[in-house]
Write an enzyme that holds these catalytic residues in place. Sequence first.
Site, PDB file in Angstrom:
ATOM      1  N   PHE A   1     -24.657 -24.815  46.012  1.00  0.00           N
ATOM      2  CA  PHE A   1     -24.120 -24.516  44.687  1.00  0.00           C
ATOM      3  C   PHE A   1     -22.723 -23.910  44.768  1.00  0.00           C
ATOM      4  O   PHE A   1     -21.918 -24.068  43.859  1.00  0.00           O
ATOM      5  CB  PHE A   1     -25.066 -23.573  43.946  1.00  0.00           C
ATOM      6  CG  PHE A   1     -26.474 -24.100  43.861  1.00  0.00           C
ATOM      7  CD1 PHE A   1     -26.715 -25.411  43.494  1.00  0.00           C
ATOM      8  CD2 PHE A   1     -27.550 -23.297  44.171  1.00  0.00           C
ATOM      9  CE1 PHE A   1     -28.005 -25.901  43.434  1.00  0.00           C
ATOM     10  CE2 PHE A   1     -28.848 -23.785  44.109  1.00  0.00           C
ATOM     11  CZ  PHE A   1     -29.072 -25.090  43.743  1.00  0.00           C
TER      12      PHE A   1
ATOM     13  N   HIS B   1     -24.691 -16.527  39.142  1.00  0.00           N
ATOM     14  CA  HIS B   1     -24.428 -17.755  39.885  1.00  0.00           C
ATOM     15  C   HIS B   1     -25.726 -18.353  40.406  1.00  0.00           C
ATOM     16  O   HIS B   1     -26.647 -17.642  40.816  1.00  0.00           O
ATOM     17  CB  HIS B   1     -23.488 -17.472  41.065  1.00  0.00           C
ATOM     18  CG  HIS B   1     -22.771 -18.688  41.552  1.00  0.00           C
ATOM     19  ND1 HIS B   1     -23.377 -19.634  42.362  1.00  0.00           N
ATOM     20  CD2 HIS B   1     -21.505 -19.133  41.328  1.00  0.00           C
ATOM     21  CE1 HIS B   1     -22.513 -20.593  42.629  1.00  0.00           C
ATOM     22  NE2 HIS B   1     -21.360 -20.312  42.015  1.00  0.00           N
ATOM     23  N   HIS B   2     -25.779 -19.676  40.386  1.00  0.00           N
ATOM     24  CA  HIS B   2     -26.994 -20.362  40.816  1.00  0.00           C
ATOM     25  C   HIS B   2     -27.289 -20.130  42.292  1.00  0.00           C
ATOM     26  O   HIS B   2     -28.436 -20.246  42.730  1.00  0.00           O
ATOM     27  CB  HIS B   2     -26.866 -21.858  40.538  1.00  0.00           C
ATOM     28  CG  HIS B   2     -28.171 -22.556  40.330  1.00  0.00           C
ATOM     29  ND1 HIS B   2     -29.139 -22.617  41.303  1.00  0.00           N
ATOM     30  CD2 HIS B   2     -28.671 -23.206  39.257  1.00  0.00           C
ATOM     31  CE1 HIS B   2     -30.179 -23.308  40.843  1.00  0.00           C
ATOM     32  NE2 HIS B   2     -29.925 -23.661  39.603  1.00  0.00           N
ATOM     33  N   ALA B   3     -26.279 -19.800  43.079  1.00  0.00           N
ATOM     34  CA  ALA B   3     -26.524 -19.476  44.485  1.00  0.00           C
ATOM     35  C   ALA B   3     -27.283 -18.164  44.628  1.00  0.00           C
ATOM     36  O   ALA B   3     -28.014 -17.956  45.589  1.00  0.00           O
ATOM     37  CB  ALA B   3     -25.199 -19.387  45.245  1.00  0.00           C
TER      38      ALA B   3
ATOM     39  N   MET C   1     -20.959 -23.195  38.265  1.00  0.00           N
ATOM     40  CA  MET C   1     -22.365 -23.307  38.635  1.00  0.00           C
ATOM     41  C   MET C   1     -23.092 -21.978  38.465  1.00  0.00           C
ATOM     42  O   MET C   1     -23.651 -21.414  39.402  1.00  0.00           O
ATOM     43  CB  MET C   1     -22.487 -23.840  40.054  1.00  0.00           C
ATOM     44  CG  MET C   1     -21.977 -25.254  40.167  1.00  0.00           C
ATOM     45  SD  MET C   1     -22.687 -26.163  41.548  1.00  0.00           S
ATOM     46  CE  MET C   1     -21.998 -27.803  41.260  1.00  0.00           C
TER      47      MET C   1
END
Length: 466
Positions: A12, A139-141, A22
């Site tokens: 991501f 954040h998607h991470a 993202m």
Amino acid sequence: MLLPMSPTDSMFLLGESRDQPMHVGGVALFEPPEGADAHAVRVMLDAALARGEVAPLLRKRARRSVTTFGQWGWEAGVDVDLDHHVRHDALPAPGGIAELMDFVARLHSGLLDRSRPLWEMHLIEGLTDGRFAVYMKIHHALADGASAMKLLRSTLSEDPDTSGMPALWEPLVRERGSLRLVPDSSTTIAGPLDMAAVAVRAARGVAGEISGMLPALTGTLDSARRRGGGPLSLSAPKSMLNVPIGGARRFAARSWPIERLQLVAKCADGTVNDVVLAMSSGALRTYLNDQGALPEDPLIAMVPVSLRDNGQKSKAGNDIGVLMCNLATHLTHPTARLETVRDSMREGKDAMRTRSSAQILAMSALGTAPLALAMYGLGGMIRPPNVMISNVPGPRKPLYWNGARLSALYPLSIPVTGQALNITCTSTDDEIAFGLTACRRTLPPLTPLLENLDDELGALEHAAGL
């Protein structure tokens, strides 16, 4: 020292660009406790800011260095400048929901600062109805939609008289039972990036399933050729939804009593999710037709499903499958669209019941490959499904934060190249909320799409004699 980051999480960060932020997000609306106002809620949040405590998850910073050979890792326990991460905002006049949605859309468009932990929260005042809004993006991470939702729910209580509850960014109080906090939900929220990550997770379980892969693949391809339900589509039409996108966002959201959808589902011998898809089908049909951009062939939706919901006992977090649903946007009658949606989803779920988790994940990875390739600029001959539609059941009881009632929760997701619109639904208490997140450059204003959703629910009720 950097902690290792999983390949899925680092994907991501590697795939992020100015045109493709993202992060996921959500906006929660709170009604102040009886006898108080929005200022009282701000005072409680300011007190939490003064304490300066931050949950471990939100103290992780993404970094890479020579020692990690350029690979991303997590630096844990970093100092957090809460004045940067938690911000006070006020809506412009007249301070209605329309102004809130426009403001949140602008907030959702900006990239997170990678030199800091990858999250922001905005405390928003100025709503004319006296409520207080909280918008968070992460954040998607760092966390997927499910984790972000769990983070919110973990700080809420079913007891309006509970006090001393932590703010969303604070560590949880150890004596959870004494606070009667809402337990984490096992329901999964998935978006385009979760579905792209299915391919990474699927590889873990394929080795022991080789003998069963060929029949599963054959059945999947046969269903796709027939435009039936399953994890793969070969027939998604070209549409204005499936183009390269920019970084600016549009956002619109609205809630409906979930009982209305339940009654329609009962009359149609379907599920609430079938009604969500049928509402989306009719709304998109009208929306695209008004733009002179309705394809002749039916739109195809990518629909995340929980393997647990389909009789699968998943392992190691492999609990997400994906089905492609024929939205029947070429049909004029709402009942016909609902029946097609119901049959498409039923066929896909029936096929899932005969396969192992590893087989489902492998076939889901195959189905999501066109979208994953498009996201990373490697689009191929097969077009990705036209739109992602997720529906996540939430808590069925009213929730409170230090006496302030959660009156609405609207999810924001991630449009990507190849899917310029994302529809994510979640329920709280007795309502279901539709959150529409789109590329601002690609799509016109989304408010008509909300009106179309309302019209379609009314049409489904009328057709059912309700």
